[in-house]
Motif scaffolding. Structure first.
Motif: not given
Length: 125
Positions: A45-49, A61-67, A80-85
Motif C-alpha cells: 500500500r502506497e501514499f497517493v495524496a 506522490a510524485d507519480s500523480v502530481k499534476g494529474r 474528494y480525489l479528482q483523478m485526471n489523465n
C-alpha cells in the motif's frame, strides 16, 4: 464508531477521469487530516495524496502530481480525489485514510488511524 465510506471507483480508459469521494462519520472531521493510499496486486500500500484539516495544504506522490487533485468539504465531512489523465499503472484499490492532525507524504500505512473499505480503480490501455 468511525466510518469512512468511499465511492466513485470504476473502469475507465487511459486518459480518462474519475472522482473518488470519502464520507466520514463518527469523528470530528476538522481535527483529521485526510488522504488516499492505493494498493496494486502484489504491491505494498502506497501514499497517493493528503490534505490538512483546513484544506490549506496538500501533498502528492510524485507519480500523480499534476494529474490528481485532493480537496475536502468540512461542512459535508467529505474528502474528494479528482483523478485526471489516468494511466494503466494507476490501477489499484484506493483507500481513504484519516489521521489525527496530520498525514504527511511520508506516512506509513501502519500509522494511519482509520481506513475506508477501499474502492477498485481499473484503467485500461
Amino acid at each position: 464508531q468511525v466510518h469512512l465510506v468511499e465511492s466513485g471507483g470504476g473502469l475507465v480508459q487511459a486518459g480518462g477521469s474519475l472522482r473518488l469521494s470519502c464520507a466520514a462519520s463518527g469523528l470530528t472531521f476538522i481535527r483529521y487530516a485526510m488522504g488516499c493510499f492505493r494498493q496494486a496486486p502484489g504491491k505494498e500500500r502506497e501514499f497517493v495524496a493528503s490534505i490538512t484539516w483546513s484544506g490549506g495544504s496538500t501533498y502528492y506522490a510524485d507519480s500523480v502530481k499534476g494529474r490528481f487533485t485532493i480537496s475536502r468539504d468540512n461542512a459535508k465531512n467529505t474528502m474528494y480525489l479528482q483523478m485526471n489523465n489516468l494511466k494503466p499503472e494507476d490501477t489499484a484499490v484506493y483507500y481513504c485514510a484519516a489521521n489525527y492532525l496530520a498525514l504527511p507524504a511520508t506516512s506509513r500505512p501502519s500509522a494511519v488511524d482509520y481506513w475506508g473499505q477501499g474502492t477498485q480503480v481499473t484503467v485500461s490501455a
